[in-house]
Design a protein around this motif. Structure first.
Motif, PDB file in Angstrom:
ATOM      1  N   ILE A  25      15.173 -39.233  46.287  1.00  0.00           N
ATOM      2  CA  ILE A  25      15.428 -38.337  47.408  1.00  0.00           C
ATOM      3  C   ILE A  25      16.180 -37.130  46.880  1.00  0.00           C
ATOM      4  O   ILE A  25      17.204 -37.273  46.192  1.00  0.00           O
ATOM      5  CB  ILE A  25      16.264 -39.033  48.502  1.00  0.00           C
ATOM      6  CG1 ILE A  25      15.608 -40.355  48.946  1.00  0.00           C
ATOM      7  CG2 ILE A  25      16.484 -38.104  49.684  1.00  0.00           C
ATOM      8  CD1 ILE A  25      14.288 -40.201  49.626  1.00  0.00           C
ATOM      9  N   THR A  26      15.719 -35.918  47.202  1.00  0.00           N
ATOM     10  CA  THR A  26      16.382 -34.712  46.727  1.00  0.00           C
ATOM     11  C   THR A  26      16.345 -33.644  47.822  1.00  0.00           C
ATOM     12  O   THR A  26      15.701 -33.808  48.857  1.00  0.00           O
ATOM     13  CB  THR A  26      15.724 -34.194  45.437  1.00  0.00           C
ATOM     14  OG1 THR A  26      16.543 -33.190  44.835  1.00  0.00           O
ATOM     15  CG2 THR A  26      14.339 -33.632  45.705  1.00  0.00           C
TER      16      THR A  26
ATOM     17  N   GLY B 112      19.803 -35.191  52.301  1.00  0.00           N
ATOM     18  CA  GLY B 112      20.051 -36.619  52.209  1.00  0.00           C
ATOM     19  C   GLY B 112      19.751 -37.332  53.503  1.00  0.00           C
ATOM     20  O   GLY B 112      19.113 -36.780  54.412  1.00  0.00           O
TER      21      GLY B 112
ATOM     22  N   PHE C  61      19.177 -40.945  44.782  1.00  0.00           N
ATOM     23  CA  PHE C  61      19.529 -39.700  45.470  1.00  0.00           C
ATOM     24  C   PHE C  61      20.082 -38.746  44.420  1.00  0.00           C
ATOM     25  O   PHE C  61      21.081 -39.041  43.770  1.00  0.00           O
ATOM     26  CB  PHE C  61      20.592 -39.962  46.541  1.00  0.00           C
ATOM     27  CG  PHE C  61      20.142 -40.857  47.663  1.00  0.00           C
ATOM     28  CD1 PHE C  61      19.701 -40.330  48.865  1.00  0.00           C
ATOM     29  CD2 PHE C  61      20.163 -42.236  47.510  1.00  0.00           C
ATOM     30  CE1 PHE C  61      19.287 -41.159  49.908  1.00  0.00           C
ATOM     31  CE2 PHE C  61      19.761 -43.075  48.544  1.00  0.00           C
ATOM     32  CZ  PHE C  61      19.317 -42.539  49.742  1.00  0.00           C
TER      33      PHE C  61
ATOM     34  N   GLY D 230      24.608 -37.193  50.022  1.00  0.00           N
ATOM     35  CA  GLY D 230      23.484 -38.085  49.739  1.00  0.00           C
ATOM     36  C   GLY D 230      23.190 -38.992  50.921  1.00  0.00           C
ATOM     37  O   GLY D 230      22.062 -39.092  51.397  1.00  0.00           O
TER      38      GLY D 230
ATOM     39  N   LEU E  44      23.173 -42.547  42.892  1.00  0.00           N
ATOM     40  CA  LEU E  44      23.492 -41.300  43.576  1.00  0.00           C
ATOM     41  C   LEU E  44      24.191 -40.353  42.611  1.00  0.00           C
ATOM     42  O   LEU E  44      25.127 -40.745  41.902  1.00  0.00           O
ATOM     43  CB  LEU E  44      24.394 -41.552  44.789  1.00  0.00           C
ATOM     44  CG  LEU E  44      23.855 -42.530  45.843  1.00  0.00           C
ATOM     45  CD1 LEU E  44      24.518 -43.901  45.685  1.00  0.00           C
ATOM     46  CD2 LEU E  44      24.093 -42.014  47.264  1.00  0.00           C
TER      47      LEU E  44
ATOM     48  N   TYR F  56      25.174 -34.031  44.205  1.00  0.00           N
ATOM     49  CA  TYR F  56      25.022 -33.387  45.515  1.00  0.00           C
ATOM     50  C   TYR F  56      26.112 -32.329  45.672  1.00  0.00           C
ATOM     51  O   TYR F  56      27.167 -32.407  45.043  1.00  0.00           O
ATOM     52  CB  TYR F  56      25.108 -34.424  46.644  1.00  0.00           C
ATOM     53  CG  TYR F  56      23.756 -34.968  47.047  1.00  0.00           C
ATOM     54  CD1 TYR F  56      23.195 -34.674  48.280  1.00  0.00           C
ATOM     55  CD2 TYR F  56      23.022 -35.767  46.172  1.00  0.00           C
ATOM     56  CE1 TYR F  56      21.951 -35.157  48.650  1.00  0.00           C
ATOM     57  CE2 TYR F  56      21.776 -36.258  46.529  1.00  0.00           C
ATOM     58  CZ  TYR F  56      21.239 -35.945  47.771  1.00  0.00           C
ATOM     59  OH  TYR F  56      19.998 -36.426  48.124  1.00  0.00           O
TER      60      TYR F  56
END
Length: 335
Positions: A92-93, A96, A112, A122, A139, A142
């Motif tokens: 996931i980018t 979030g 993430f 995230g 994670l 971010y």
């Protein structure tokens, strides 16, 4: 050799439901719903993760594709969902997950990385969300937090996750004006904080049980207890890099109080390596900080050994494991 908990939850697809240790132990996710198959890496539309998460009914979400899902906006997750990344490698980018006013959420085996924008976390858990389990996620990187738990969200477990390449890792409790965050209760265990700078976690108001985590090479401090918070740190490994201060205490004033206060940390069975300094407050007795047994009876804790340190480096975060088979429940006539 040290062992991670939940060794049997990958036996069948839904065996993970309701198996969290700690405050998030009642999270069953989408246990009672059908499977939803993510068939595209698109941000939205038929077969997308966003489409499954917005549906109101319980769902057990699995992935038929590997790759990167680039989110243009926060992906809101509705109640009674399991987002199960086992069997694929899904990253996931962009933005979030947002867990807002929801309950019974499990997020398992996702990555993430690279979330951009103001206030982009995230996994953002706020407000009024409960019974949540974040397990085996990686994670990093971010613009804001990796996991933030605020605004009266509670009964949450974060386990077997890996945090890296980040500054403000995990904030629990929004700010001194949000006195409703006194209800927050979070368990964090068997996680690997790998060179994250600070907030492993930073806590306001609530209660946090930390056990069997490995935190190394932080940049400011490892754990921070601020206004009225209570941290029970049990059998963790704190290995300093250049910065040696393990525990920090920030003083703030709750909006409904006249005087400022910091938080309290009780350390039991922790090890401090490479010159890590505990800086425990004087006079913190058993009665000053909660004990987990007041809330739950069983959790998997062991001495903070070299074997535990090795296992957490290998087994925390996203794992290359197959998706377990769905175990069919026989109909009454077939039993």
């Amino acid at each position: 050799m040290a062992k991670l908990p939940y060794s049997d939850v990958d036996f069948s697809l839904r065996a993970i439901a309701g198996r969290a240790e700690g405050f998030g132990r009642f999270a069953v996710g989408g246990l009672h719903g059908p499977l939803y198959h993510v068939t595209t890496l698109a941000d939205d539309g038929p077969g997308s993760l966003r489409e499954g998460c917005r549906r109101r009914e319980p769902l057990w979400i699995v992935f038929e594709v590997s790759g990167t899902i680039s989110l243009s906006s926060y992906l809101s997750v509705s109640s009674h969902k399991t987002i199960d990344g086992r069997g694929q490698r899904v990253r996931i980018t962009g933005k979030g997950l947002r867990l807002k006013e929801c309950e019974n959420i499990i997020v398992c085996n996702l990555e993430f990385e690279g979330g951009r924008g103001h206030d982009v976390d995230g996994i953002q858990i706020k407000p009024n969300s409960r019974h949540i389990w974040i397990d085996r996620c990686s994670l990093s990187d971010y613009d804001d937090g990796l996991i933030d738990i605020t605004r009266q969200s509670t009964d949450i477990t974060v386990s077997r996750c890996r945090f890296a390449n980040h500054d403000k890792t995990m904030l629990i409790g929004a700010d001194p004006s949000h006195v409703g965050d006194r209800c927050i209760r979070v368990t964090i265990h068997h996680c690997f904080f790998d060179g994250t700078r600070q907030r492993q976690p930073r806590l306001r108001f609530g209660k946090v049980h930390l056990y069997n985590n490995y935190t190394r090479n932080w940049g400011i401090y490892a754990v921070c207890a601020s206004v009225e918070s209570q941290v029970f740190s049990q059998c963790n490994i704190y290995e300093a890099g250049q910065k040696k201060k393990t525990f920090e205490y920030y003083t703030e004033k709750a909006s409904d109080k006249l005087h400022e206060a910091s938080g309290l940390i009780r350390s039991e069975g922790d090890v401090f390596l490479n010159g890590a300094q505990a800086h425990l407050r004087q006079g913190v007795s058993e009665g000053c900080v909660f004990h987990p047994s007041e809330y739950y009876h069983d959790w998997t804790v062991e001495p903070p050994s070299e074997s535990l340190k090795y296992i957490l480096q290998v087994c925390a975060g996203w794992q290359s494991i197959p998706r377990p088979a769905e175990q069919l429940i026989p109909r009454p006539s077939e039993q």
